[in-house]
Design a protein around this motif. Structure first.
Motif, PDB file in Angstrom:
ATOM      1  N   LEU A 183       5.884  -6.753   9.532  1.00 55.87           N
ATOM      2  CA  LEU A 183       5.798  -5.690   8.536  1.00 55.87           C
ATOM      3  C   LEU A 183       7.190  -5.256   8.086  1.00 55.87           C
ATOM      4  CD1 LEU A 183       4.185  -3.678   6.873  1.00 55.87           C
ATOM      5  CD2 LEU A 183       3.988  -2.218   8.903  1.00 55.87           C
ATOM      6  N   THR A 184       8.124  -5.246   8.995  1.00 52.13           N
ATOM      7  CA  THR A 184       9.511  -4.894   8.659  1.00 52.13           C
ATOM      8  C   THR A 184      10.032  -5.808   7.564  1.00 52.13           C
ATOM      9  OG1 THR A 184       9.761  -4.455  11.031  1.00 52.13           O
ATOM     10  CG2 THR A 184      11.752  -4.369   9.690  1.00 52.13           C
ATOM     11  N   ARG A 185       9.835  -7.093   7.747  1.00 51.23           N
ATOM     12  CA  ARG A 185      10.291  -8.076   6.763  1.00 51.23           C
ATOM     13  C   ARG A 185       9.615  -7.875   5.416  1.00 51.23           C
ATOM     14  NH1 ARG A 185       9.839 -13.577  10.226  1.00 51.23           N
ATOM     15  NH2 ARG A 185       9.833 -14.503   8.123  1.00 51.23           N
ATOM     16  N   ALA A 186       8.310  -7.582   5.441  1.00 50.69           N
ATOM     17  CA  ALA A 186       7.594  -7.371   4.184  1.00 50.69           C
ATOM     18  C   ALA A 186       8.134  -6.156   3.439  1.00 50.69           C
ATOM     19  CB  ALA A 186       6.100  -7.214   4.457  1.00 50.69           C
ATOM     20  N   LEU A 187       8.366  -5.074   4.177  1.00 47.57           N
ATOM     21  CA  LEU A 187       8.885  -3.852   3.557  1.00 47.57           C
ATOM     22  C   LEU A 187      10.242  -4.105   2.902  1.00 47.57           C
ATOM     23  CD1 LEU A 187       7.901  -1.415   6.423  1.00 47.57           C
ATOM     24  CD2 LEU A 187       7.040  -1.265   4.080  1.00 47.57           C
ATOM     25  N   LEU A 188      11.117  -4.825   3.584  1.00 56.06           N
ATOM     26  CA  LEU A 188      12.446  -5.101   3.050  1.00 56.06           C
ATOM     27  C   LEU A 188      12.378  -6.093   1.889  1.00 56.06           C
ATOM     28  CD1 LEU A 188      14.278  -5.281   6.484  1.00 56.06           C
ATOM     29  CD2 LEU A 188      14.710  -3.575   4.695  1.00 56.06           C
ATOM     30  N   ALA A 189      11.584  -7.142   2.040  1.00 55.44           N
ATOM     31  CA  ALA A 189      11.473  -8.147   0.985  1.00 55.44           C
ATOM     32  C   ALA A 189      10.893  -7.563  -0.297  1.00 55.44           C
ATOM     33  CB  ALA A 189      10.618  -9.314   1.464  1.00 55.44           C
ATOM     34  N   LEU A 190      10.026  -6.567  -0.153  1.00 57.02           N
ATOM     35  CA  LEU A 190       9.391  -5.956  -1.322  1.00 57.02           C
ATOM     36  C   LEU A 190      10.171  -4.768  -1.867  1.00 57.02           C
ATOM     37  CD1 LEU A 190       5.684  -6.252  -0.144  1.00 57.02           C
ATOM     38  CD2 LEU A 190       6.791  -7.531  -1.988  1.00 57.02           C
ATOM     39  N   GLY A 191      11.374  -4.521  -1.318  1.00 54.99           N
ATOM     40  CA  GLY A 191      12.279  -3.604  -1.994  1.00 54.99           C
ATOM     41  C   GLY A 191      12.580  -2.276  -1.354  1.00 54.99           C
ATOM     42  N   ALA A 192      12.100  -2.022  -0.132  1.00 59.84           N
ATOM     43  CA  ALA A 192      12.414  -0.741   0.502  1.00 59.84           C
ATOM     44  C   ALA A 192      13.930  -0.559   0.589  1.00 59.84           C
ATOM     45  CB  ALA A 192      11.800  -0.679   1.898  1.00 59.84           C
ATOM     46  N   LYS A 193      14.393   0.639   0.269  1.00 56.64           N
ATOM     47  CA  LYS A 193      15.833   0.901   0.312  1.00 56.64           C
ATOM     48  C   LYS A 193      16.364   0.825   1.734  1.00 56.64           C
ATOM     49  CE  LYS A 193      17.323   5.148  -0.362  1.00 56.64           C
ATOM     50  NZ  LYS A 193      17.746   6.400  -1.046  1.00 56.64           N
ATOM     51  N   ARG A 194      15.645   1.471   2.651  1.00 56.03           N
ATOM     52  CA  ARG A 194      16.014   1.458   4.066  1.00 56.03           C
ATOM     53  C   ARG A 194      14.756   1.465   4.906  1.00 56.03           C
ATOM     54  NH1 ARG A 194      18.757   6.596   5.652  1.00 56.03           N
ATOM     55  NH2 ARG A 194      18.863   5.634   7.724  1.00 56.03           N
ATOM     56  N   VAL A 195      14.802   0.779   6.037  1.00 55.10           N
ATOM     57  CA  VAL A 195      13.739   0.842   7.022  1.00 55.10           C
ATOM     58  C   VAL A 195      14.352   1.305   8.337  1.00 55.10           C
ATOM     59  CG1 VAL A 195      12.011  -0.428   8.353  1.00 55.10           C
ATOM     60  CG2 VAL A 195      12.343  -0.950   5.927  1.00 55.10           C
ATOM     61  N   ALA A 250       0.822  -1.211   0.000  1.00 53.16           N
ATOM     62  CA  ALA A 250       0.000   0.000   0.000  1.00 53.16           C
ATOM     63  C   ALA A 250       0.856   1.262   0.000  1.00 53.16           C
ATOM     64  CB  ALA A 250      -0.932   0.003   1.196  1.00 53.16           C
ATOM     65  N   ALA A 251       2.133   1.122   0.369  1.00 50.89           N
ATOM     66  CA  ALA A 251       3.055   2.266   0.375  1.00 50.89           C
ATOM     67  C   ALA A 251       3.885   2.330  -0.896  1.00 50.89           C
ATOM     68  CB  ALA A 251       3.969   2.189   1.588  1.00 50.89           C
ATOM     69  N   ALA A 252       3.508   1.568  -1.909  1.00 52.58           N
ATOM     70  CA  ALA A 252       4.269   1.551  -3.163  1.00 52.58           C
ATOM     71  C   ALA A 252       4.314   2.940  -3.800  1.00 52.58           C
ATOM     72  CB  ALA A 252       3.628   0.545  -4.122  1.00 52.58           C
ATOM     73  N   PRO A 253       5.385   3.226  -4.549  1.00 51.77           N
ATOM     74  CA  PRO A 253       6.533   2.353  -4.798  1.00 51.77           C
ATOM     75  C   PRO A 253       7.499   2.331  -3.618  1.00 51.77           C
ATOM     76  CG  PRO A 253       6.849   4.434  -5.936  1.00 51.77           C
ATOM     77  CD  PRO A 253       5.495   4.497  -5.306  1.00 51.77           C
ATOM     78  N   LEU A 254       7.999   1.119  -3.301  1.00 55.20           N
ATOM     79  CA  LEU A 254       8.928   0.977  -2.184  1.00 55.20           C
ATOM     80  C   LEU A 254      10.385   1.129  -2.617  1.00 55.20           C
ATOM     81  CD1 LEU A 254       7.281  -2.003  -0.270  1.00 55.20           C
ATOM     82  CD2 LEU A 254       7.373   0.385   0.439  1.00 55.20           C
ATOM     83  N   GLU A 255      10.674   0.796  -3.864  1.00 54.39           N
ATOM     84  CA  GLU A 255      12.047   0.907  -4.343  1.00 54.39           C
ATOM     85  C   GLU A 255      12.540   2.349  -4.182  1.00 54.39           C
ATOM     86  OE1 GLU A 255       9.518  -0.287  -6.021  1.00 54.39           O
ATOM     87  OE2 GLU A 255       9.940  -2.441  -6.115  1.00 54.39           O
ATOM     88  N   GLU A 256      13.744   2.479  -3.674  1.00 51.93           N
ATOM     89  CA  GLU A 256      14.377   3.780  -3.419  1.00 51.93           C
ATOM     90  C   GLU A 256      13.721   4.552  -2.285  1.00 51.93           C
ATOM     91  OE1 GLU A 256      17.261   4.397  -4.897  1.00 51.93           O
ATOM     92  OE2 GLU A 256      16.920   2.454  -5.850  1.00 51.93           O
TER      93      GLU A 256
END
Length: 284
Positions: free
Chosen positions: A61-73, A42-48
């Motif tokens: 949720l942390t794992r999902a954010l990282l697995a789906l491409g968040a640059k940093r959490v 729902a927070a897409a785009p996560l890349e960058e």
């Protein structure tokens, strides 16, 4: 192995680290990694993107954010018991997870952002969720350091956030939220998805800050809304008396009759009354 990475399932993580949810911390752990991934998307785009997460707990949720491409959490966790579980995630995603043991009510993540904008994504602890949102909506100057909020609330609070004039849930929070942001309830989550299950349904809400909200003094807007909704069953001519000015003049500035009630006034009307209040006070 979980559905999104090669780390253990969340129930095993909770057992391993003895992470029983504490009511005093407003904790309800969301263990379904399909749902945490849905929140992350729902927070897409996560890349960058840099994500600030509040109350990660065992880290679903942390794992999902990282697995789906968040640059940093940047994960802000008040409960020290959860830190080892988050450190396991950090080892799996080296250099991408920054763990902060602190209180989200007082912690300012801006020094960690390197001048970049961020998104705030969180399954918020219910006991501080509304106050955290108000803190984020009253940041000055505006626009703020974040460009999106994707947050979980009790359904009742979510309805108050997105409510508009003539809707039952419309009140002070709806005025502030929709003045400064575009708001939407994205989906609901059943109590059965959590451990322990809360007594109410939860809602995931997205808020996108408006670059240029209707111009007025925020504090005066909050004062007008507080006065009007503080006696919401009464007409404006009565409820606005607490501001110490002529209610009829404020109502006229909004283009409405002073016999109207607060829940019928659109945000533009509250803005107009706040601007008129500023003019009145500048005359004295």
């Amino acid at each position: 192995m979980s559905a999104i990475d090669d780390l253990p399932p969340l129930r095993e993580v909770i057992r391993q680290h003895a992470l029983s949810a504490r009511k005093s911390l407003g904790q309800n752990f969301l263990l379904d990694l399909n749902l945490t991934a849905r929140i992350a998307r729902a927070a897409a785009p996560l890349e960058e993107s840099i994500i600030v997460e509040i109350g990660p707990g065992p880290g679903g949720l942390t794992r999902a954010l990282l697995a789906l491409g968040a640059k940093r959490v940047i994960a802000i966790e008040h409960d020290e018991r959860a830190i080892p579980a988050l450190q396991d995630i950090s080892a799996r995603y080296p250099g991408r997870l920054e763990i902060v043991h602190g209180d989200a009510m007082t912690f300012d993540p801006r020094p960690l952002l390197g001048g970049e904008r961020a998104k705030i994504v969180a399954n918020l602890p219910y006991n501080i969720a509304t106050q955290l949102l108000i803190n984020w909506l009253t940041i000055e100057p505006w626009p703020p350091w974040y460009d999106m909020l994707v947050l979980m609330f009790q359904r009742e609070v979510g309805e108050r956030i997105v409510a508009r004039a003539d809707e039952e849930a419309y009140g002070r929070l709806g005025v502030l939220a929709n003045w400064r942001a575009e708001t939407k309830i994205l989906f609901d989550i059943s109590p059965s998805a959590f451990v322990p299950p809360p007594k109410v349904t939860s809602s995931v809400v997205r808020l996108v800050p408006r670059a240029a909200p209707l111009p007025c003094d925020r504090k005066l807007l909050e004062q007008v809304a507080a006065a009007a909704f503080g006696q919401r069953r009464k007409m404006l001519r009565q409820s606005l008396k607490s501001l110490g000015v002529d209610p009829a003049r404020l109502a006229a500035a909004a283009g409405v009759d002073a016999t109207r009630r607060a829940e019928t006034i659109p945000i533009s009307g509250f803005v107009a009354m706040a601007r008129e209040l500023a003019d009145i006070r500048s005359e004295t």
